[in-house]
Write a protein that holds these residues in place. Structure first.
Motif, PDB file in Angstrom:
ATOM      1  N   LYS A   1       0.751  -1.261  -0.165  1.00  0.00           N
ATOM      2  CA  LYS A   1      -0.044   0.052   0.035  1.00  0.00           C
ATOM      3  C   LYS A   1       0.949   1.178   0.031  1.00  0.00           C
ATOM      4  O   LYS A   1       2.058   1.151   0.684  1.00  0.00           O
ATOM      5  CB  LYS A   1      -0.596   0.150   1.388  1.00  0.00           C
ATOM      6  CG  LYS A   1      -2.118  -0.670   1.114  1.00  0.00           C
ATOM      7  CD  LYS A   1      -3.019  -0.610   2.532  1.00  0.00           C
ATOM      8  CE  LYS A   1      -4.155  -1.205   2.177  1.00  0.00           C
ATOM      9  NZ  LYS A   1      -5.006  -0.696   3.488  1.00  0.00           N
ATOM     10  N   LYS A   2       0.500   2.311  -0.626  1.00  0.00           N
ATOM     11  CA  LYS A   2       1.203   3.456  -0.761  1.00  0.00           C
ATOM     12  C   LYS A   2       0.813   4.073   0.387  1.00  0.00           C
ATOM     13  O   LYS A   2      -0.430   4.357   0.991  1.00  0.00           O
ATOM     14  CB  LYS A   2       1.146   4.336  -1.933  1.00  0.00           C
ATOM     15  CG  LYS A   2       1.598   3.792  -3.177  1.00  0.00           C
ATOM     16  CD  LYS A   2       1.410   4.668  -4.308  1.00  0.00           C
ATOM     17  CE  LYS A   2       2.430   4.007  -5.608  1.00  0.00           C
ATOM     18  NZ  LYS A   2       2.309   5.129  -6.840  1.00  0.00           N
ATOM     19  N   GLU A   3       1.981   4.672   1.265  1.00  0.00           N
ATOM     20  CA  GLU A   3       1.573   5.637   2.636  1.00  0.00           C
ATOM     21  C   GLU A   3       1.470   7.081   1.934  1.00  0.00           C
ATOM     22  O   GLU A   3       2.308   7.565   1.002  1.00  0.00           O
ATOM     23  CB  GLU A   3       2.651   5.445   3.406  1.00  0.00           C
ATOM     24  CG  GLU A   3       2.805   4.022   3.772  1.00  0.00           C
ATOM     25  CD  GLU A   3       3.822   3.715   4.851  1.00  0.00           C
ATOM     26  OE1 GLU A   3       4.471   4.683   5.134  1.00  0.00           O
ATOM     27  OE2 GLU A   3       4.293   2.586   5.092  1.00  0.00           O
ATOM     28  N   TYR A   4       0.421   7.674   2.480  1.00  0.00           N
ATOM     29  CA  TYR A   4       0.342   9.203   2.148  1.00  0.00           C
ATOM     30  C   TYR A   4       0.311  10.090   3.391  1.00  0.00           C
ATOM     31  O   TYR A   4       0.058   9.569   4.465  1.00  0.00           O
ATOM     32  CB  TYR A   4      -1.029   9.089   1.586  1.00  0.00           C
ATOM     33  CG  TYR A   4      -1.306   8.826   0.190  1.00  0.00           C
ATOM     34  CD1 TYR A   4      -0.899   9.254  -0.942  1.00  0.00           C
ATOM     35  CD2 TYR A   4      -1.673   7.471   0.076  1.00  0.00           C
ATOM     36  CE1 TYR A   4      -0.887   8.765  -2.250  1.00  0.00           C
ATOM     37  CE2 TYR A   4      -2.081   6.779  -1.010  1.00  0.00           C
ATOM     38  CZ  TYR A   4      -1.383   7.420  -2.151  1.00  0.00           C
ATOM     39  OH  TYR A   4      -1.626   6.959  -3.608  1.00  0.00           O
ATOM     40  N   VAL A   5       0.642  11.187   3.158  1.00  0.00           N
ATOM     41  CA  VAL A   5       0.710  12.270   4.153  1.00  0.00           C
ATOM     42  C   VAL A   5      -0.260  13.365   3.854  1.00  0.00           C
ATOM     43  O   VAL A   5      -0.260  13.861   2.713  1.00  0.00           O
ATOM     44  CB  VAL A   5       2.297  12.948   4.162  1.00  0.00           C
ATOM     45  CG1 VAL A   5       2.178  14.046   5.472  1.00  0.00           C
ATOM     46  CG2 VAL A   5       3.182  11.821   4.526  1.00  0.00           C
TER      47      VAL A   5
ATOM     48  N   LEU B   1      -3.645  19.310   1.514  1.00  0.00           N
ATOM     49  CA  LEU B   1      -2.943  18.347   0.321  1.00  0.00           C
ATOM     50  C   LEU B   1      -2.810  17.327   0.798  1.00  0.00           C
ATOM     51  O   LEU B   1      -2.224  17.029   1.756  1.00  0.00           O
ATOM     52  CB  LEU B   1      -1.651  19.082  -0.286  1.00  0.00           C
ATOM     53  CG  LEU B   1      -1.102  18.691  -1.467  1.00  0.00           C
ATOM     54  CD1 LEU B   1      -1.936  18.708  -2.756  1.00  0.00           C
ATOM     55  CD2 LEU B   1       0.275  19.565  -1.734  1.00  0.00           C
ATOM     56  N   ILE B   2      -2.969  15.971   0.169  1.00  0.00           N
ATOM     57  CA  ILE B   2      -2.451  14.727   0.240  1.00  0.00           C
ATOM     58  C   ILE B   2      -1.426  14.325  -0.616  1.00  0.00           C
ATOM     59  O   ILE B   2      -1.746  14.254  -1.914  1.00  0.00           O
ATOM     60  CB  ILE B   2      -3.681  13.859   0.401  1.00  0.00           C
ATOM     61  CG1 ILE B   2      -4.748  14.193   1.443  1.00  0.00           C
ATOM     62  CG2 ILE B   2      -3.070  12.229   0.807  1.00  0.00           C
ATOM     63  CD1 ILE B   2      -6.038  13.404   1.157  1.00  0.00           C
ATOM     64  N   VAL B   3      -0.151  14.002  -0.254  1.00  0.00           N
ATOM     65  CA  VAL B   3       0.698  13.690  -0.989  1.00  0.00           C
ATOM     66  C   VAL B   3       1.465  12.293  -0.611  1.00  0.00           C
ATOM     67  O   VAL B   3       1.202  11.693   0.651  1.00  0.00           O
ATOM     68  CB  VAL B   3       2.065  14.592  -0.851  1.00  0.00           C
ATOM     69  CG1 VAL B   3       1.533  15.921  -1.657  1.00  0.00           C
ATOM     70  CG2 VAL B   3       2.428  14.812   0.277  1.00  0.00           C
ATOM     71  N   SER B   4       2.191  11.590  -1.307  1.00  0.00           N
ATOM     72  CA  SER B   4       2.698  10.121  -0.903  1.00  0.00           C
ATOM     73  C   SER B   4       4.013  10.508  -0.237  1.00  0.00           C
ATOM     74  O   SER B   4       4.445  11.634  -0.209  1.00  0.00           O
ATOM     75  CB  SER B   4       3.020   9.378  -2.225  1.00  0.00           C
ATOM     76  OG  SER B   4       4.344  10.031  -2.853  1.00  0.00           O
ATOM     77  N   LYS B   5       4.435   9.714   0.693  1.00  0.00           N
ATOM     78  CA  LYS B   5       5.308   9.782   1.735  1.00  0.00           C
ATOM     79  C   LYS B   5       6.590   9.878   0.904  1.00  0.00           C
ATOM     80  O   LYS B   5       7.419  10.812   1.442  1.00  0.00           O
ATOM     81  CB  LYS B   5       5.371   8.536   2.679  1.00  0.00           C
ATOM     82  CG  LYS B   5       6.090   8.785   3.801  1.00  0.00           C
ATOM     83  CD  LYS B   5       5.646   7.564   4.730  1.00  0.00           C
ATOM     84  CE  LYS B   5       6.035   7.813   6.254  1.00  0.00           C
ATOM     85  NZ  LYS B   5       5.998   6.775   7.071  1.00  0.00           N
TER      86      LYS B   5
END
Length: 111
Positions: A50-54, A59-63
């Motif tokens: 699973k891709k982890e997001y911040v 805004l939601i961006v990948s880690k």
């Protein structure tokens, strides 16, 4: 009916054929390769990570993108601080004017 398959065949015969075919496979192939193949058949396709997001609020961006962005901002800030310190503490070459000599003073008084 015990010991017999509902379709009319004996279970022992099917098990014997399966054992023979398994023994033939083991003799032909490496045991580790055979185990790996059997595991892949049993487990199916591997689980994808699973891709982890911040979540930054707006805004939601990948880690990964977040780490790279933060690293670039910190590197740019560090570079700015280093350049500022070099410019502040580096010796400057001022062209100081020589103190006025007697001729200059005399010329000023004459006018």
């Amino acid at each position: 009916m015990s010991g017999r398959d509902p379709w009319g065949g004996a279970l022992e015969i099917a098990a014997d054929e399966e054992d023979r075919s398994r023994n033939n496979l083991q003799q032909d192939y490496d045991k580790a390769a055979l185990d790996e193949t059997q595991q892949s058949w049993l487990l199916g396709p591997g689980e994808q990570k699973k891709k982890e997001y911040v979540d930054l609020g707006c805004l939601i961006v990948s880690k990964k993108v977040f780490k790279w962005s933060l690293g670039c901002i910190l590197a740019a800030g560090l570079l700015t601080v280093i350049i500022t310190l070099i410019l502040k503490f580096a010796p400057r070459h001022h062209n100081d004017h020589a103190p006025p000599d007697n001729y200059t003073l005399a010329l000023r008084k004459a006018c």
